[in-house]
Design a protein around this motif. Structure first.
Motif, PDB file in Angstrom:
ATOM      1  N   ARG A   1       0.821  -1.215   0.000  1.00 43.66           N
ATOM      2  CA  ARG A   1       0.000   0.000   0.000  1.00 43.66           C
ATOM      3  C   ARG A   1       0.858   1.270   0.000  1.00 43.66           C
ATOM      4  NH1 ARG A   1      -0.549   1.951   5.233  1.00 43.66           N
ATOM      5  NH2 ARG A   1       0.497   0.648   6.751  1.00 43.66           N
ATOM      6  N   GLN A   2       2.141   1.114   0.197  1.00 42.83           N
ATOM      7  CA  GLN A   2       3.001   2.298   0.180  1.00 42.83           C
ATOM      8  C   GLN A   2       3.324   2.750  -1.235  1.00 42.83           C
ATOM      9  OE1 GLN A   2       6.046   0.635   2.746  1.00 42.83           O
ATOM     10  NE2 GLN A   2       5.548   2.119   4.303  1.00 42.83           N
TER      11      GLN A   2
ATOM     12  N   SER B   1       2.602   6.307  -1.741  1.00 44.05           N
ATOM     13  CA  SER B   1       3.104   7.299  -0.778  1.00 44.05           C
ATOM     14  C   SER B   1       4.265   8.076  -1.381  1.00 44.05           C
ATOM     15  CB  SER B   1       3.610   6.631   0.501  1.00 44.05           C
ATOM     16  OG  SER B   1       3.073   5.393   0.677  1.00 44.05           O
ATOM     17  N   TYR B   2       4.547   9.182  -0.752  1.00 46.40           N
ATOM     18  CA  TYR B   2       5.692  10.002  -1.156  1.00 46.40           C
ATOM     19  C   TYR B   2       6.849   9.757  -0.193  1.00 46.40           C
ATOM     20  CZ  TYR B   2       2.804  12.441  -4.495  1.00 46.40           C
ATOM     21  OH  TYR B   2       2.030  12.732  -5.562  1.00 46.40           O
TER      22      TYR B   2
ATOM     23  N   SER C   1       8.510  11.600   1.673  1.00 47.41           N
ATOM     24  CA  SER C   1       8.442  12.289   2.962  1.00 47.41           C
ATOM     25  C   SER C   1       7.588  11.531   3.969  1.00 47.41           C
ATOM     26  CB  SER C   1       7.891  13.701   2.778  1.00 47.41           C
ATOM     27  OG  SER C   1       6.591  13.641   2.237  1.00 47.41           O
ATOM     28  N   GLN C   2       6.823  10.543   3.504  1.00 52.06           N
ATOM     29  CA  GLN C   2       5.979   9.790   4.424  1.00 52.06           C
ATOM     30  C   GLN C   2       6.702   8.579   5.003  1.00 52.06           C
ATOM     31  OE1 GLN C   2       2.778   9.894   1.192  1.00 52.06           O
ATOM     32  NE2 GLN C   2       1.607   9.530   3.038  1.00 52.06           N
TER      33      GLN C   2
END
Lengths: 345, 338, 311
Positions: free
Chosen positions: B158-159, B162-163, B165-166
């Protein structure tokens, strides 16, 4: 909390029950909770831990250089008859750089690039010695530069910070700190940016200067090797708390807290090759420090956690003599078994 | 079989099994302060480096900052053309070829996972990018490949959206590893891959790199200043000083019985977590010399405690003994006689 | 407290490829931006004003009560509705030729926005392209870019605009291109230095090592990281261009009558400014409002997209 018995001098600094809370939109972030320690002259206390454990905030709190959103509370921070938690900003400014010296990881950020080295060293001296002449200041600067091992000190005084290598800059920062006579040095990762050979040389220099000038040092680092080789006392920090505290021998030879043991297992040891098996690791991440902190802050990463780890406040308790740890288990336990309430101190 | 074969005798090894990589007399000269009207001052960042390694092995390069290890890695990645010398990967010459050709065979993992990922791209985009550049597979296959690779390096599926920075530092380094591996290169250049990470995360990443090497038969060039990490990770180690390899050999031999005075100083400067030992005396002169004006003779002689008269005048020969290389008059039988 | 799922520590041999910390996901940068944007008063006010003016310009034929060109000399210089002889027929009154000021104001918004936006885009493309190329390639390319920037900085903008527009003769297209070519320097200076810093970052190195071509790196890696800054400069630039257009039109060298332009309206009102001050105050206030709104929105975008880069 008592220091090492080998040093009979009175402690230079006694920190008792220090807390730092930082206001964030979601509430209060408990960056440092219930930290207590003391350092004696010529003694080195290492604060060790991973990023976000509160070691740098602790050092900033001692210097009273915390961000404005932070509040510092402590039962007592005694330094040379002052309570650093209570004295005025002006009184603190007089101590900073004069009786308490600082060294940072990146000397470039604490040096002004537009002034010569000599100029900056003299400035520190003149700020704290009213009536001293520039000539006196220059003589002291030259003496100290050669004392910290800078060759051609006189010539170096006319140079600018960017003309020096990383190792030389760090030596220069040390000389700058010595321009006055600090009783306490706070060094935050002073050798992290340096080469391994230079690291050893700088640490040796600091050790020698401590003996010569009778200074206590608080050394903040994440490098367990540096800690083992320089520390008299060690405080292992995790999530804003000291989880283990004691002499370097006690902490490294008989680690009482599961976190300390985990950290030591993560380090590749001499003679250990990958073919001999994997390194130990600590799964999970540091918990959020916002809001109420109950139970053990390490429990979600601990292989030995028990139901009781979630409850109440866990205090530092003695493992043996001056060796303290913050865990419900027996020191160094490898199985999760709660101690009977009677044996807890 | 010689893994660190010198250029005089590499043929023995190549005949049986092509070496994963080999550099022959590789040099890089920069011209400091060069203008269009003036040549500038030459700086020999890498000076005649000859190294080689078999498939599946790890060679570590150690040395102080400024010793040329980063320049060497940039040349190995095809990011900087060598001034002279040759690079072979799997027996094929790769000197001065397009970086796209290089990319299929050699990939990097850099030091700082905070700057090695584009902050404006999602994790999925970052890992997929090499597949797009090289036009490998359909869009669907590419996404499937990205997801498989994420799982392999220990990232949650699920990542993918994501960006950077997360993510934590350790997770970002996993992303960098996934991006490097997605086009199935043979060689990974690890440039200080864990020096920006915490101790516990460092252990996870080192373990991951070791497992991937075993599973995918990867060859690592591992650049580090942390000698305990080098000892754990590598089969061979090469010590660089001012652009030259001054000592090289199997890691256990070099670490346990260092011969070059500089290697000895490096080994002594390892701070093992053993309280009571105090700080070691490393017997090393201060001050890294100015690379623009390297010392005469042996470049190390101003800092060497064993320096002899001839060290300042005669350049030491490169001596090879099986898998070992050394450049020092102390270990040159002819010099000892003289 | 955190919501981390507890795992058992495996000391010695952790299974390969097992991440230990994938259970916390910080909010995405976009979510953070949305959150910051909601609380930013300046951004909300600025964008609201701009939105109103843009809607006005787009739907001008539907909104404007009269034809902005229709002259009616019998209804000259009527006061606005708040004036002594004002009426609701002409809310902002009429000008010296009997044209409805409100209608001209609404149609004038088209000119101001068209000139401001298009010229800012032209300037942005020129400046950003030069800045990126100079910053990325360095060497001779960079020297040439720096030379162009210096030449541009040495030009007196208003003077050049005056002389060129007096020759080109008042076509809107010519004006837009002229203003675009006169204001690209700020984009070039900022993007050049940002690209220089970014060129050495490791994600650019990684992309190169993955075999990406230079144009791919410029488009896909560097440009997206510059967009925030470019948009912020564009907002400042647009405000400047609108002012220069108004000034040129006021001086009779920009938009030619009878086209409704806010600058031209101020100019036309000049003759009667002492007894009918509303004729210059109303278009003047419109220019002021639009420029202020654009600047507020620009500041807001900066605060929302890169709060660490403030000040």
């Amino acid at each position: 909390m008592s220091g090492l018995s080998s040093s009979s001098d009175a402690p230079v600094l006694v920190v008792d029950g220090m807390n730092v809370d930082i206001a964030v939109p979601a509430g209060a972030l408990h960056a440092v909770s219930d930290v207590s320690f003391s350092v004696r002259p010529k003694e080195t206390l290492c604060l060790v831990g991973e990023s976000g454990c509160g070691k740098t905030i602790t050092s900033l709190a001692l210097m009273r250089l915390l961000p404005r959103t932070a509040t510092l509370t402590a039962r007592k921070i005694a330094f040379e008859g002052h309570d650093l938690a209570k004295i005025s900003e002006r009184a603190m400014a007089r101590l900073r750089g004069y009786r308490i010296g600082m060294i940072f990881q990146d000397p470039m950020t604490s040096l002004n690039p537009v002034y010569t080295i000599g100029n900056q060293l003299e400035e520190v001296y003149l700020r704290h010695h009213r009536g001293a002449s520039r000539k006196q200041a220059r003589e002291r600067a030259e003496y100290l530069l050669s004392r910290v091992g800078i060759i051609n000190a006189g010539q170096r005084l006319g140079q600018f910070p960017h003309q020096l290598s990383g190792g030389l800059r760090q030596r220069m920062m040390i000389a700058m700190m010595l321009m006055c006579e600090p009783a306490l040095i706070i060094a935050d990762e002073p050798t992290t940016a340096l080469d391994v050979t230079v690291q050893v040389q700088i640490l040796q220099l600091l050790r020698g200067l401590q003996d010569e000038f009778n200074m206590a040092m608080i050394l903040i680092t994440h490098n367990l090797g540096v800690v083992a080789r320089t520390a008299d006392q060690v405080a292992v920090m995790y999530a804003g708390r000291v989880v283990e505290q004691g002499s370097a021998e006690d902490v490294f030879h008989n680690p009482a807290h599961p976190y300390t043991r985990g950290l030591l297992e993560c380090m590749p040891k001499h003679g250990q090759a990958a073919s001999m098996g994997r390194l130990g690791s600590i799964p999970g991440i540091v918990p959020s420090l916002v809001g109420n902190q109950r139970g053990c802050s390490f429990r979600n990463r601990c292989s030995l956690q028990m139901p009781t780890c979630h409850e109440g406040q866990i205090d530092l308790r003695p493992a043996r003599g001056d060796h303290f740890y913050r865990c419900l288990l027996e020191p160094g336990a490898t199985k999760p078994r709660p101690v009977s309430l009677g044996s807890a101190a | 079989m010689s893994a660190l074969a010198m250029k005089e005798r590499p043929q023995v090894a190549t005949a049986i099994e092509p070496l994963a990589f080999e550099t022959r007399d590789l040099s890089k000269v920069f011209h400091i302060g060069r203008k269009w009207y003036a040549g500038g001052q030459p700086l020999r960042a890498v000076d005649g480096v000859s190294l080689s390694l078999r498939r599946g092995e790890v060679l570590a390069i150690v040395g102080e900052s400024g010793c040329g290890k980063t320049t060497l890695s940039r040349m190995m990645l095809g990011l900087q053309p060598p001034s002279s010398g040759e690079i072979f990967v799997g027996g094929e010459p790769l000197t001065n070829v397009d970086r796209k050709v290089f990319a299929r065979r050699v990939q990097p993992v850099f030091q700082d996972p905070y700057s090695s990922l584009n902050p404006r791209k999602t994790i999925g985009e970052i890992i997929r990018d090499p597949l797009l550049i090289h036009n490998i597979g359909t869009a669907k296959e590419q996404v499937a490949e990205v997801e498989a690779m994420m799982e392999r390096v220990g990232l949650a599926r699920r990542q993918i959206h994501s960006y950077p920075s997360q993510l934590s530092g350790g997770q970002r380094q996993r992303v960098a590893i996934a991006r490097a591996l997605i086009i199935k290169p043979e060689i990974i250049i690890c440039d200080e891959p864990t020096s920006a990470l915490d101790v516990s995360v460092q252990a996870q990443i080192l373990n991951l790199l070791q497992s991937l090497r075993e599973q995918m038969n990867l060859t690592y060039l591992f650049i580090s200043h942390d000698l305990s990490v080098v000892e754990y990770m590598s089969d061979y180690v090469a010590v660089m000083y001012l652009g030259r390899i001054v000592e090289a050999g199997p890691t256990s031999e070099v670490m346990n019985a260092p011969r070059h005075p500089y290697t000895r100083a490096l080994m002594k400067s390892i701070l093992t977590p053993e309280p009571g030992l105090g700080l070691p005396d490393i017997h090393l002169g201060r001050g890294f010399p100015d690379p623009l004006n390297p010392p005469s003779g042996c470049r190390f002689h101003p800092r060497c405690i064993d320096a002899m008269d001839k060290c300042s005048s005669i350049v030491p020969r490169t001596l090879t003994d099986g898998e070992k290389i050394i450049e020092c008059h102390l270990h040159d039988p002819e010099m000892a006689k003289a | 407290m955190s919501t981390i799922v507890t795992r058992t520590a495996v000391s010695g041999a952790a299974p390969a490829g097992r991440s230990d910390d994938f259970d916390t996901l910080a909010p995405s940068p976009k979510a953070l931006m949305r959150k910051r944007a909601k609380g930013h008063v300046g951004l909300i006010i600025g964008t609201t004003i701009i939105a109103v003016i843009v809607l006005m310009a787009v739907f001008a034929p539907l909104i404007a009560p009269y034809d902005p060109y229709a002259q009616d000399l019998s209804r000259r210089l009527i006061d606005p509705v708040w004036g002594a002889k004002g009426s609701w027929d002409n809310i902002f009154g009429t000008d010296a030729l009997g044209r409805d000021v409100l209608s001209r104001l609404i149609y004038g918004a088209r000119i101001s926005l068209l000139v401001g936006f298009t010229a800012a885009v032209i300037a942005g493309i020129i400046g950003t392209a030069l800045g990126i190329l100079g910053g990325y390639y360095g060497g001779k390319v960079d020297a040439f870019v720096v030379y162009l920037i210096n030449v541009k900085l040495a030009l007196p903008v208003i003077l050049v605009a005056l002389s060129v527009s007096s020759i080109s003769g008042g076509s809107i297209m010519a004006l837009i291109i002229l203003l675009g070519f006169l204001t690209w320097d700020r984009y070039a200076v900022v993007t050049r230095s940002m690209t220089q810093q970014m060129r050495e970052r490791e994600f650019i190195m990684s992309s190169k090592a993955a075999g990406a071509s230079n144009s791919r790196i410029l488009w896909r890696e560097i440009l997206p990281n510059l967009m925030n800054q470019v948009i912020i400069i564009a907002s400042l630039d647009m405000a400047l261009i609108i002012l220069v257009e108004a000034a040129l039109s006021f001086l009779g060298l920009g938009i030619r009558p009878p086209t409704p332009s806010w600058g031209l309206m101020v100019s036309e009102g000049r003759a009667v400014m002492f007894f009918k001050p509303y004729l210059i105050m109303i278009p003047g206030a419109a220019i002021f409002l639009l420029v202020i709104a654009i600047n507020m929105a620009g500041d807001g975008i900066r605060d929302v997209t890169s709060p660490e880069g403030r000040g």
